[in-house]
Every structure is written in structure tokens, then in C-alpha cells.
Design an enzyme around this catalytic site. Structure first.
Site, PDB file in Angstrom:
ATOM      1  N   ASP A  31       0.803  -1.170  -0.008  1.00  0.00           N
ATOM      2  CA  ASP A  31       0.091   0.015  -0.039  1.00  0.00           C
ATOM      3  C   ASP A  31       0.862   1.229  -0.024  1.00  0.00           C
ATOM      4  O   ASP A  31       1.867   1.376   0.664  1.00  0.00           O
ATOM      5  CB  ASP A  31      -0.896   0.025   1.303  1.00  0.00           C
ATOM      6  CG  ASP A  31      -2.144   0.872   1.125  1.00  0.00           C
ATOM      7  OD1 ASP A  31      -1.884   2.020   0.868  1.00  0.00           O
ATOM      8  OD2 ASP A  31      -3.175   0.417   1.376  1.00  0.00           O
ATOM      9  N   LEU A  33      -0.218   4.314   0.850  1.00  0.00           N
ATOM     10  CA  LEU A  33      -0.871   4.828   2.159  1.00  0.00           C
ATOM     11  C   LEU A  33      -1.420   6.334   1.906  1.00  0.00           C
ATOM     12  O   LEU A  33      -1.365   7.247   2.560  1.00  0.00           O
ATOM     13  CB  LEU A  33       0.236   4.984   3.339  1.00  0.00           C
ATOM     14  CG  LEU A  33       0.824   3.856   4.130  1.00  0.00           C
ATOM     15  CD1 LEU A  33       1.597   4.058   5.266  1.00  0.00           C
ATOM     16  CD2 LEU A  33      -0.362   3.031   4.607  1.00  0.00           C
ATOM     17  N   THR A  35      -4.505   6.872   0.838  1.00  0.00           N
ATOM     18  CA  THR A  35      -5.608   6.758   1.715  1.00  0.00           C
ATOM     19  C   THR A  35      -5.776   5.979   2.587  1.00  0.00           C
ATOM     20  O   THR A  35      -6.835   6.030   3.555  1.00  0.00           O
ATOM     21  CB  THR A  35      -6.715   6.623   0.345  1.00  0.00           C
ATOM     22  OG1 THR A  35      -6.872   5.505  -0.067  1.00  0.00           O
ATOM     23  CG2 THR A  35      -6.883   7.665  -0.467  1.00  0.00           C
ATOM     24  N   ASP A  50       3.829   1.704  -4.344  1.00  0.00           N
ATOM     25  CA  ASP A  50       2.956   1.917  -5.224  1.00  0.00           C
ATOM     26  C   ASP A  50       2.647   0.768  -6.270  1.00  0.00           C
ATOM     27  O   ASP A  50       3.801   0.388  -6.836  1.00  0.00           O
ATOM     28  CB  ASP A  50       3.119   3.257  -5.755  1.00  0.00           C
ATOM     29  CG  ASP A  50       1.866   3.967  -6.542  1.00  0.00           C
ATOM     30  OD1 ASP A  50       1.421   3.483  -7.354  1.00  0.00           O
ATOM     31  OD2 ASP A  50       1.282   4.943  -5.862  1.00  0.00           O
ATOM     32  N   TYR A 140     -14.116   6.668 -13.457  1.00  0.00           N
ATOM     33  CA  TYR A 140     -13.750   6.074 -12.687  1.00  0.00           C
ATOM     34  C   TYR A 140     -14.443   4.630 -12.915  1.00  0.00           C
ATOM     35  O   TYR A 140     -13.738   3.602 -12.713  1.00  0.00           O
ATOM     36  CB  TYR A 140     -14.728   6.362 -11.149  1.00  0.00           C
ATOM     37  CG  TYR A 140     -14.704   4.983 -10.089  1.00  0.00           C
ATOM     38  CD1 TYR A 140     -13.688   4.536  -9.540  1.00  0.00           C
ATOM     39  CD2 TYR A 140     -15.896   4.656  -9.392  1.00  0.00           C
ATOM     40  CE1 TYR A 140     -13.698   3.228  -8.713  1.00  0.00           C
ATOM     41  CE2 TYR A 140     -16.030   3.832  -8.706  1.00  0.00           C
ATOM     42  CZ  TYR A 140     -14.786   2.938  -8.331  1.00  0.00           C
ATOM     43  OH  TYR A 140     -15.039   2.090  -7.478  1.00  0.00           O
ATOM     44  N   ARG A 220     -30.502   2.906  -2.761  1.00  0.00           N
ATOM     45  CA  ARG A 220     -29.143   2.344  -2.884  1.00  0.00           C
ATOM     46  C   ARG A 220     -29.093   1.249  -2.100  1.00  0.00           C
ATOM     47  O   ARG A 220     -29.757   0.876  -1.379  1.00  0.00           O
ATOM     48  CB  ARG A 220     -28.291   3.213  -2.691  1.00  0.00           C
ATOM     49  CG  ARG A 220     -27.789   4.683  -3.528  1.00  0.00           C
ATOM     50  CD  ARG A 220     -27.481   4.390  -4.925  1.00  0.00           C
ATOM     51  NE  ARG A 220     -27.206   5.637  -5.597  1.00  0.00           N
ATOM     52  CZ  ARG A 220     -28.324   6.118  -6.334  1.00  0.00           C
ATOM     53  NH1 ARG A 220     -29.569   5.570  -6.451  1.00  0.00           N
ATOM     54  NH2 ARG A 220     -27.850   7.124  -7.203  1.00  0.00           N
ATOM     55  N   GLY A 283     -26.378  12.860 -13.154  1.00  0.00           N
ATOM     56  CA  GLY A 283     -25.951  11.486 -13.532  1.00  0.00           C
ATOM     57  C   GLY A 283     -26.427  10.677 -12.308  1.00  0.00           C
ATOM     58  O   GLY A 283     -26.377   9.052 -12.255  1.00  0.00           O
TER      59      GLY A 283
END
Length: 324
Positions: A31, A33, A35, A50, A140, A220, A283
Site C-alpha cells: 500500500d 498509504l 488513503t 505503489d 472511475y 441504494r 448522473g
């Protein structure tokens, strides 16, 4: 098994690391880090690097005999992806390619991939199964669908075995309230509602109350993070005996409106949630609900936390814990 958990210090990844250890496996967390949180992985082995770093990936595979990979690291904010699509295609597509190349070089042929319901775009039906058309409406979602396509091509070309799990809305916290959802900025409804309840965040915004739903707010599907971790273990087992690439939805198969979630948060916190109604976001469909029948049939997955009240209550206990 020894499992490389990419993004294992993040929200879902850290729950997965704990679940792997409980099941007797040996996770190695990889990771950057950006996030994630190092304290969330406990005593698990950790590599601070990374997925875009090809040299670091080669080194971690050379140093370990991995049985499989779980891939959680991704940028995941829709609005940010629209504003900065290059960052999303770089991390979510090119980073996945770097990881898959390192796996192939090292002879590791199994991966469980963290995907998203965003690959579907605007829904054409009240509930969405895996045969629903994939037509993502933001970078995304497109980046995740591109990664899924790469996995399918790699199965045909190299014999890679993969499962892509398309989450709907991951939510909740661990039963002992030691792990929960912590993002900055926080964009998800449940933690923002609970922050508003605790006075540690701004008043909540409800984006639209004029949708064609029973109470006018968006509907949702929410799935508990521990149920997602369970599905990953089952997916890993699925790949022991099955070649090719596979996709499964993960959801509760039930829809809850924004106002129903706000009411559940108020009940958990024992106080009213301050909110204001704002305009619709471009959207946003009125309803996004999973059909997870395939995961139930083929993986044997059964969510242990199907009710929104239990999901929100687990998150609230974490928000009130010393760890928070």
C-alpha cells in the site's frame, strides 16, 4: 495461503487482512498509504510502495512465494475522476497492468479484483444482475471496466484465473469497533450522516427529494464490509478449481432510500441528524439495487448483515470508539 493484498491498509482491504489472518492465511500488505492507514493492518507484513512502481512489485514477488493476489488499491471518487481522468486511468488501469505483469513474471495465476457497480452506468431495470449492460458514465467506472476487460483477456492469453467482485455500496464497521470507514474527504452517505450526528462533520446534504421513489430520495443497495471480506475468501476458493475470468455482484439485494438511511443513523445515534435538501447531482439514478443471486448460487455467499439498521449501528459504534 500466502496472499499479497494490494491496498490492504484501506477501508475494505484492512478488513480483508483481518479476515485472512482469522482464516489461517498469511497476508502481505502492499500500500502507498495515500488513503490507507498503517495502523489498520496490525502486525501483518507491510510493504510501503505503489502499484505503479514496477521495480517494487518485482521485488515483493521475488521475496515471497504468493499463492494469490487481492487487489483493492484504486482511486474511487466519481467527481474526482471526472475532474482528473488521467489520474484514474493511470492508477486503476496502468497500475493494474503493472501488477498483472509482475504476477505473470512470478508465476502467480490467481487474483480477486475489487470492482464496482459503477461499471453498469444508468440502470435499465429495478435490480441489476451481471447480464445488465455495462455502460459506465464516468472515468472511475470506465477505469474499472477496463481492468475487468484486461482480466478477461489475460485469462484467454495467459491462463490467469480471476474473480471481479462488483460492490454496490460498502458500509459498516468491524464487530469490535476497531476498524471502520475513514476517508478524507468523506463522500459516502452513512459516515457523513454519523459525523453530522456526532457533531464532527458538517450538516448532511441530501441531493434531491423529487425522485420517482416512495419518499423522493435516491434508493441504494448497501453491503456490510465484513460480508465483502467473506465474499473474497469464497472467490479465492472458487479459483482453486475454475479457470477463466468471473464477475459477481455484491449487494444486499434490497434498496434503502437516503431518508431511510438518515432515519437509521438517527436511531443508532439516539439523536436527530441535521440535514438540508440540495439539488440533484448530475448522473445520479433514482435507484441502484443489486441482484446478487449469482454470488449466492456459485460462491455460496450469504450476507450476514443484510439490514440497514445493523450496518449503520456497526458504523456508529466505530464512530464512538477510541480508535475514531
Amino acid at each position: 495461503m500466502k496472499i499479497l493484498v494490494c491496498g490492504g491498509a484501506g477501508y475494505i482491504g484492512s478488513h480483508m487482512v483481518r479476515r485472512l489472518i482469522a482464516a489461517g492465511h498469511e497476508p502481505v500488505v502492499y500500500d502507498n498509504l495515500s488513503t490507507g492507514h498503517a495502523e489498520a493492518i496490525g502486525d501483518a507484513a507491510f510493504v510501503h510502495a505503489d502499484v505503479l512502481d514496477a521495480s517494487a512489485l518485482r521485488q515483493v514477488f521475488a521475496a515471497n512465494a504468493f499463492d494469490a493476489v487481492m487487489h483493492f488499491c484504486a482511486r474511487s471518487l466519481v467527481a474526482e475522476s471526472v475532474a482528473d481522468p488521467y489520474a484514474y486511468y493511470s492508477n486503476n488501469v496502468a497500475g493494474t497492468l503493472q501488477l498483472l505483469a509482475a504476477m505473470r513474471e512470478s508465476g502467480v495465476d490467481r487474483i480477486v479484483f475489487s470492482s464496482t457497480a459503477a461499471v453498469y452506468g444508468q440502470p435499465h431495470s429495478d435490480s441489476i444482475d451481471e447480464n445488465h449492460p455495462t455502460a459506465p458514465i464516468n472515468p472511475y467506472g470506465r477505469s474499472k471496466l477496463m481492468a475487468e476487460t484486461i482480466l478477461a483477456d489475460a485469462a484467454n492469453a495467459y491462463g490467469l484465473r480471476s474473480v471481479a467482485l462488483r460492490y454496490f455500496n460498502a458500509a459498516g464497521a468491524s464487530a469490535d469497533a476497531s476498524l471502520g470507514e475513514s476517508h478524507e474527504p468523506e463522500t459516502h452517505l452513512i459516515p457523513n450522516a454519523l459525523r453530522a450526528a456526532a457533531g464532527s462533520g458538517p450538516g448532511l446534504k441530501v441531493f434531491g427529494d423529487d425522485y420517482a421513489t416512495p419518499d423522493g430520495s435516491c434508493v441504494r443497495d448497501y453491503v456490510h464490509v465484513d460480508d465483502i471480506a467473506d465474499a473474497h475468501l469464497l472467490a479465492l476458493e472458487h479459483l482453486r478449481s475454475r479457470a477463466g475470468s468471473h464477475v459477481f455482484n455484491l449487494g444486499s439485494d434490497r434498496g434503502f432510500s437516503v431518508f431511510e438511511v438518515v432515519a437509521a443513523a438517527a436511531a443508532a445515534a439516539g439523536r436527530a441528524i441535521p440535514y438540508e435538501v440540495a439539488g440533484r447531482r448530475p448522473g445520479d439514478p433514482s435507484r441502484l439495487v443489486a441482484d446478487s443471486g449469482k454470488a449466492r448460487r456459485e460462491l455460496g455467499w450469504r450476507p450476514r448483515h443484510p439490514d440497514i439498521a445493523g450496518i449503520v449501528d456497526s458504523a456508529w459504534r466505530w464512530h464512538r470508539s477510541p480508535q475514531y
